[in-house]
Design a protein around this motif. Structure first.
Motif, PDB file in Angstrom:
ATOM      1  N   VAL A   1       0.855  -1.058  -0.114  1.00  0.00           N
ATOM      2  CA  VAL A   1      -0.072   0.091  -0.059  1.00  0.00           C
ATOM      3  C   VAL A   1       0.761   1.321  -0.150  1.00  0.00           C
ATOM      4  CG1 VAL A   1      -1.654   1.223   1.325  1.00  0.00           C
ATOM      5  CG2 VAL A   1      -1.968  -1.218   1.048  1.00  0.00           C
TER       6      VAL A   1
ATOM      7  N   THR B   1      -6.156  -4.096   1.873  1.00  0.00           N
ATOM      8  CA  THR B   1      -6.364  -2.744   2.654  1.00  0.00           C
ATOM      9  C   THR B   1      -6.968  -3.401   4.085  1.00  0.00           C
ATOM     10  OG1 THR B   1      -8.624  -2.580   1.643  1.00  0.00           O
ATOM     11  CG2 THR B   1      -6.668  -1.384   0.935  1.00  0.00           C
TER      12      THR B   1
ATOM     13  N   TYR C   1      -4.065  -4.186   6.138  1.00  0.00           N
ATOM     14  CA  TYR C   1      -3.322  -3.027   6.146  1.00  0.00           C
ATOM     15  C   TYR C   1      -4.050  -2.439   7.564  1.00  0.00           C
ATOM     16  CZ  TYR C   1      -1.853   1.655   6.040  1.00  0.00           C
ATOM     17  OH  TYR C   1      -1.334   3.026   5.957  1.00  0.00           O
ATOM     18  N   TYR C   2      -5.248  -2.629   7.571  1.00  0.00           N
ATOM     19  CA  TYR C   2      -6.006  -1.813   8.890  1.00  0.00           C
ATOM     20  C   TYR C   2      -5.947  -2.691  10.070  1.00  0.00           C
ATOM     21  CZ  TYR C   2      -7.415   2.092   5.883  1.00  0.00           C
ATOM     22  OH  TYR C   2      -7.327   3.363   4.985  1.00  0.00           O
TER      23      TYR C   2
ATOM     24  N   LEU D   1     -13.538  -2.881   1.914  1.00  0.00           N
ATOM     25  CA  LEU D   1     -12.201  -2.905   1.895  1.00  0.00           C
ATOM     26  C   LEU D   1     -11.708  -4.412   1.229  1.00  0.00           C
ATOM     27  CD1 LEU D   1     -11.324  -2.372   5.742  1.00  0.00           C
ATOM     28  CD2 LEU D   1     -11.306  -0.718   3.843  1.00  0.00           C
TER      29      LEU D   1
ATOM     30  N   GLU E   1      -4.968   1.138  -3.567  1.00  0.00           N
ATOM     31  CA  GLU E   1      -4.959   2.251  -2.825  1.00  0.00           C
ATOM     32  C   GLU E   1      -5.875   2.296  -1.747  1.00  0.00           C
ATOM     33  OE1 GLU E   1      -6.518   5.010  -5.986  1.00  0.00           O
ATOM     34  OE2 GLU E   1      -4.858   5.087  -6.922  1.00  0.00           O
ATOM     35  N   LEU E   2      -5.924   3.090  -0.781  1.00  0.00           N
ATOM     36  CA  LEU E   2      -6.928   3.036   0.360  1.00  0.00           C
ATOM     37  C   LEU E   2      -8.143   3.596  -0.148  1.00  0.00           C
ATOM     38  CD1 LEU E   2      -4.224   3.881   3.056  1.00  0.00           C
ATOM     39  CD2 LEU E   2      -5.359   1.915   2.731  1.00  0.00           C
TER      40      LEU E   2
END
Length: 356
Positions: free
Chosen positions: A73, A207, A210-211, A203, A80-81
């Motif tokens: 990311v 992502t 990622y979170y 998401l 992309e977020l």
């Protein structure tokens, strides 16, 4: 005639391609899920690799997944977020943090169960997932209580109880750990709908990791420091086995991607059905290769639970079909309404013209 035949064959080819891709996604998910479960069992089981530190193993997985997600990311910018809605600090704390905490405890408890229980019996206990999801959905007002559905849930529970009664290597702590893992995972799945889907947050696999993965890692630090760190300090013979833990972590990362790929390209229902197939394969593998004892009572009880889960999936499928049919009917109704309105307007204009 030739055009019609070519359109039909083209349609058939597209349908066939879609079916083959669905089978491919299912096969990939089953293979990776199967691999991670057997691999985790191999690492944690005292009779195999004998590294009984489930929190540490989960933390290794989450650290690996977090690092790869950040690389993809932030550095490589492959993904992309989401920008609408933007992930603010308040949204992260209110939505991601609870889901990350539940995910941490779910993984910790489920990995801990491999130390005490056989792979086959763990899969039988996992049949309780629909029961837990339905019960928690009622608590969060995401599902309405239906006596027929609850009867089905009780039949699944009854089957799992029989399977537990027939378990040759029954361990109370292991059962409690696995049931706890089921409860945490079911709550997490419901909260994803409550906290994310309802706010329009979607998401993708990268992502999500990622979170969620760093949050999950953070929640594991305290129990790890209390439960496992003192023992690891005293284990002077331990050395980090990069080939074992590296490949194991990569399988866990790939499985996370495969889950979202399967659900995104097919449906959550397909994953549930594929999960039943995977469970039977794991039971057969546990009995034939790992040489775990699988009794006739085990199979009888799990057979009852399996029928209950199959019926539950059937009901869900029928509900999805009815919903899709309703969606298709709405545009037709609107089109008919517009045609009637146009016809009435035309009649009115003709009437006005005749009066003039």
């Amino acid at each position: 005639m030739g055009r019609e035949g070519s359109s039909v064959s083209g349609m058939s080819e597209s349908v066939l391609k879609k079916i083959l891709l669905s089978y491919l996604y299912v096969s990939i998910w089953i293979f990776l899920s199967f691999s991670v479960i057997v691999y985790n069992k191999y690492i944690l089981d005292p009779k195999m690799y004998n590294w009984p530190f489930p929190i540490s193993l989960t933390m290794i997985h989450m650290a690996f997944c977090s690092s790869l997600a950040v690389l993809l990311v932030r550095v490589l910018r492959v993904v992309e977020l989401p920008s609408s809605p933007a992930m603010t600090r308040e949204l992260y704390v209110s939505s991601i943090v609870p889901i990350g905490a539940l995910y941490a405890f779910s993984l910790w408890f489920s990995n801990s169960a491999y130390i005490y229980l056989s792979v086959s019996f763990i899969q039988m206990l996992k049949a309780l997932m629909p029961v837990a999801v339905y019960s928690i959905s009622i608590l969060f007002n995401k599902e309405s209580f239906r006596s027929s559905t609850m009867t089905n849930m009780l039949s699944i529970s009854f089957g799992v109880a029989i399977a537990a009664y027939g378990e040759a290597r029954f361990n109370g702590l292991g059962v409690l750990l696995q049931l706890g893992a089921v409860a945490f995972e079911a709550t997490r799945l419901v909260l994803i709908q409550v906290l994310l889907s309802s706010k329009g947050i979607t998401l993708n696999p990268i992502t999500t990791l990622y979170y969620v993965a760093p949050c999950c890692l953070a929640f594991l630090i305290l129990p790890w420091a209390i439960v496992e760190l003192p023992t690891l300090r005293n284990t002077s013979s331990f050395h980090f086995d990069f080939p074992i833990f590296g490949t194991n972590s990569f399988c866990a990362f790939a499985l996370n991607l495969a889950v979202f790929l399967l659900v995104g390209k097919t449906s959550a229902l397909t994953m549930n059905v594929a999960g039943v197939v995977k469970d039977w394969l794991l039971i057969a593998f546990s009995w034939s290769v790992i040489r775990d004892t699988v009794t006739a009572v085990n199979l009888f009880g799990y057979g009852i639970a399996f029928l209950g889960v199959a019926y539950y999936n059937h009901i869900k499928l029928q509900a999805l079909k009815a919903k899709e049919a309703q969606k298709k009917a709405v545009p037709n109704d609107e089109e008919s309404h517009n045609l009637i309105e146009e016809r009435d307007n035309e009649k009115m204009s003709r009437k006005n013209e005749s009066q003039v």
